[in-house]
Design a protein around this motif. Structure first.
Motif, PDB file in Angstrom:
ATOM      1  N   GLY A  52       0.782  -1.224   0.000  1.00 12.38           N
ATOM      2  CA  GLY A  52       0.000   0.000   0.000  1.00 12.38           C
ATOM      3  C   GLY A  52       0.816   1.277   0.000  1.00 12.38           C
ATOM      4  O   GLY A  52       0.245   2.370  -0.077  1.00 12.38           O
ATOM      5  N   GLU A  53       2.128   1.168   0.050  1.00 13.94           N
ATOM      6  CA  GLU A  53       2.967   2.374   0.104  1.00 13.94           C
ATOM      7  C   GLU A  53       2.941   3.152  -1.203  1.00 13.94           C
ATOM      8  O   GLU A  53       2.922   4.387  -1.206  1.00 13.94           O
ATOM      9  N   PHE A  54       2.955   2.437  -2.320  1.00 11.42           N
ATOM     10  CA  PHE A  54       2.928   3.056  -3.647  1.00 11.42           C
ATOM     11  C   PHE A  54       1.845   2.365  -4.478  1.00 11.42           C
ATOM     12  O   PHE A  54       2.143   1.650  -5.439  1.00 11.42           O
ATOM     13  N   PRO A  55       0.589   2.555  -4.137  1.00  9.11           N
ATOM     14  CA  PRO A  55      -0.497   1.751  -4.710  1.00  9.11           C
ATOM     15  C   PRO A  55      -0.719   1.946  -6.197  1.00  9.11           C
ATOM     16  O   PRO A  55      -1.319   1.085  -6.849  1.00  9.11           O
ATOM     17  N   TRP A  56      -0.257   3.055  -6.755  1.00  8.60           N
ATOM     18  CA  TRP A  56      -0.427   3.329  -8.184  1.00  8.60           C
ATOM     19  C   TRP A  56       0.632   2.676  -9.051  1.00  8.60           C
ATOM     20  O   TRP A  56       0.608   2.803 -10.266  1.00  8.60           O
ATOM     21  N   MET A  57       1.560   1.941  -8.438  1.00  9.55           N
ATOM     22  CA  MET A  57       2.616   1.273  -9.201  1.00  9.55           C
ATOM     23  C   MET A  57       2.056   0.042  -9.910  1.00  9.55           C
ATOM     24  O   MET A  57       1.253  -0.716  -9.352  1.00  9.55           O
ATOM     25  N   VAL A  58       2.491  -0.167 -11.153  1.00 10.37           N
ATOM     26  CA  VAL A  58       1.957  -1.231 -12.016  1.00 10.37           C
ATOM     27  C   VAL A  58       3.105  -2.064 -12.582  1.00 10.37           C
ATOM     28  O   VAL A  58       4.158  -1.524 -12.946  1.00 10.37           O
ATOM     29  N   ARG A  59       2.887  -3.351 -12.665  1.00  9.26           N
ATOM     30  CA  ARG A  59       3.816  -4.246 -13.360  1.00  9.26           C
ATOM     31  C   ARG A  59       3.174  -4.681 -14.656  1.00  9.26           C
ATOM     32  O   ARG A  59       2.006  -5.112 -14.684  1.00  9.26           O
ATOM     33  N   LEU A  60       3.901  -4.570 -15.754  1.00  8.51           N
ATOM     34  CA  LEU A  60       3.409  -4.973 -17.062  1.00  8.51           C
ATOM     35  C   LEU A  60       4.012  -6.313 -17.458  1.00  8.51           C
ATOM     36  O   LEU A  60       5.165  -6.603 -17.160  1.00  8.51           O
ATOM     37  N   SER A  61       3.235  -7.117 -18.166  1.00  7.31           N
ATOM     38  CA  SER A  61       3.621  -8.499 -18.439  1.00  7.31           C
ATOM     39  C   SER A  61       4.824  -8.649 -19.364  1.00  7.31           C
ATOM     40  O   SER A  61       5.417  -9.724 -19.424  1.00  7.31           O
ATOM     41  N   MET A  62       5.213  -7.586 -20.078  1.00  2.61           N
ATOM     42  CA  MET A  62       6.414  -7.692 -20.909  1.00  2.61           C
ATOM     43  C   MET A  62       7.685  -7.453 -20.092  1.00  2.61           C
ATOM     44  O   MET A  62       8.791  -7.497 -20.619  1.00  2.61           O
ATOM     45  N   GLY A  63       7.527  -7.204 -18.787  1.00  2.68           N
ATOM     46  CA  GLY A  63       8.685  -7.015 -17.922  1.00  2.68           C
ATOM     47  C   GLY A  63       9.052  -5.574 -17.687  1.00  2.68           C
ATOM     48  O   GLY A  63      10.212  -5.261 -17.415  1.00  2.68           O
ATOM     49  N   CYS A  64       8.085  -4.667 -17.765  1.00  2.61           N
ATOM     50  CA  CYS A  64       8.316  -3.244 -17.523  1.00  2.61           C
ATOM     51  C   CYS A  64       7.446  -2.765 -16.365  1.00  2.61           C
ATOM     52  O   CYS A  64       6.525  -3.451 -15.935  1.00  2.61           O
ATOM     53  N   GLY A  65       7.758  -1.576 -15.876  1.00  2.00           N
ATOM     54  CA  GLY A  65       6.933  -0.930 -14.873  1.00  2.00           C
ATOM     55  C   GLY A  65       6.037   0.103 -15.531  1.00  2.00           C
ATOM     56  O   GLY A  65       6.174   0.420 -16.712  1.00  2.00           O
ATOM     57  N   ALA A  66       5.117   0.664 -14.752  1.00  2.00           N
ATOM     58  CA  ALA A  66       4.222   1.711 -15.229  1.00  2.00           C
ATOM     59  C   ALA A  66       3.573   2.350 -14.005  1.00  2.00           C
ATOM     60  O   ALA A  66       3.732   1.872 -12.880  1.00  2.00           O
ATOM     61  N   ALA A  67       2.844   3.440 -14.234  1.00  4.56           N
ATOM     62  CA  ALA A  67       2.112   4.102 -13.154  1.00  4.56           C
ATOM     63  C   ALA A  67       0.697   4.390 -13.626  1.00  4.56           C
ATOM     64  O   ALA A  67       0.467   4.699 -14.803  1.00  4.56           O
ATOM     65  N   LEU A  68      -0.257   4.305 -12.708  1.00  2.00           N
ATOM     66  CA  LEU A  68      -1.660   4.528 -13.044  1.00  2.00           C
ATOM     67  C   LEU A  68      -1.912   6.029 -13.201  1.00  2.00           C
ATOM     68  O   LEU A  68      -1.843   6.787 -12.243  1.00  2.00           O
ATOM     69  N   TYR A  69      -2.214   6.425 -14.434  1.00  2.00           N
ATOM     70  CA  TYR A  69      -2.437   7.834 -14.766  1.00  2.00           C
ATOM     71  C   TYR A  69      -3.912   8.215 -14.635  1.00  2.00           C
ATOM     72  O   TYR A  69      -4.254   9.296 -14.162  1.00  2.00           O
ATOM     73  N   SER A  70      -4.782   7.341 -15.098  1.00  2.38           N
ATOM     74  CA  SER A  70      -6.225   7.522 -14.957  1.00  2.38           C
ATOM     75  C   SER A  70      -6.826   6.157 -14.662  1.00  2.38           C
ATOM     76  O   SER A  70      -6.105   5.157 -14.639  1.00  2.38           O
ATOM     77  N   ARG A  71      -8.111   6.087 -14.430  1.00  2.00           N
ATOM     78  CA  ARG A  71      -8.727   4.814 -14.095  1.00  2.00           C
ATOM     79  C   ARG A  71      -8.438   3.732 -15.121  1.00  2.00           C
ATOM     80  O   ARG A  71      -8.401   2.546 -14.800  1.00  2.00           O
ATOM     81  N   GLN A  72      -8.239   4.134 -16.401  1.00  2.00           N
ATOM     82  CA  GLN A  72      -8.112   3.128 -17.457  1.00  2.00           C
ATOM     83  C   GLN A  72      -6.858   3.311 -18.309  1.00  2.00           C
ATOM     84  O   GLN A  72      -6.739   2.691 -19.364  1.00  2.00           O
TER      85      GLN A  72
END
Length: 270
Positions: A52-72
């Motif tokens: 829960g420290e960085f809840p907007w952090m995303v893991r992508l299946s190709m092996g990259c990271g991402a961040a949640l910019y909007s709901r979708q």
């Protein structure tokens, strides 16, 4: 880790990266390899993030990271995707620090928008991925820095990337802090750094000692800090560097403030 620099290392370790991703439920079982217990503490000078420290952090299946910019929509690096267009092959994983957690939220992609200026003299290592359904409302967004006011100081970096240069991907989300490095100092690092696009890229790291950095598998993830109101704001996107955590060789990130307007406009059309 763009295809100019770090991406070359990623290509050379593609099998190891895919195998590690499979261990954590991010790749086809047909490519699975024997699992081993992942490191529990340090990854390029980092420590484990709390749930829960960085809840907007995303893991992508190709092996990259991402961040949640909007709901979708999530923001990642252009070099993590091949082109603009329909794409249902990417899975975004949300809401957990442990990629093996049964609490993970997983949503497929529907479309990718790749920066049209990526790998040009203008720079722009960013991309947007539209999701098939909205992320849960309980997961907050990470806003973009829209001015250069926050392009300085100490930044936070996070990711499930390699624990060392050329190493395996991690099961647990790890965090570290890096210091802003001026464009002049970054260019003076020599090699590929001499070609730094000052208006499009921002450098950060531990120049005197090395030891703290993003690495392979962290591409596309956010570099961020607190704004004047004490809220997180994204100032960078993991892009490239010469190796990982080398002394005198900082990480290079897409300068979000430069592209915030373009990202916002592209997102509005998805």
């Amino acid at each position: 880790m763009s295809n100019r620099k770090w991406f070359g290392l990623l290509k050379n370790t593609a099998i190891a990266v895919t195998a590690a991703a499979t261990m954590f439920g991010l790749a086809s079982p047909a490519l699975a390899s024997p699992a081993s217990e992942p490191p529990q503490t340090n990854v390029v000078g980092g420590t484990r993030a709390a749930q829960g420290e960085f809840p907007w952090m995303v893991r992508l299946s190709m092996g990259c990271g991402a961040a949640l910019y909007s709901r979708q929509i999530v923001v990642t690096a252009a070099h993590c995707v091949s082109r603009t267009g329909a794409n249902t092959s990417i899975t975004a994983t949300f809401g957990v620090v442990d990629l093996q957690s049964s609490a993970a939220v997983k949503i497929k992609s529907t479309y990718v928008h790749r920066s049209p200026t990526y790998d040009t003299a203008t720079g722009g290592d960013w991309a947007l991925i539209k999701l098939a359904s909205p992320a849960p409302a309980s997961i907050p967004l990470l806003p973009l820095a829209e001015t250069k006011a926050y392009d300085n100081g100490t930044f936070d970096i996070i990711g499930w990337g390699a624990a060392s240069e050329g190493g395996a991907q991690q099961r647990y989300l790890l965090k570290a802090k890096v210091n802003f490095v001026t464009d002049a100092t970054c260019k003076a690092a020599g090699g590929s750094y001499a070609d730094l696009i000052a208006n499009a890229e921002i450098c950060a790291g531990n120049i005197p000692n090395g030891g703290i950095d993003t690495c392979q598998g962290d591409s596309g993830g956010p570099m961020f800090r607190k704004d004047n109101a004490g809220a997180w704001v994204q100032v960078g996107i993991v892009s490239w560097g010469e190796g990982c955590a080398r002394k005198g060789k900082p990480g290079v990130y897409t300068e979000v403030s430069t592209f915030a307007a373009a990202i916002k406009a592209a997102a509005a059309k998805l």
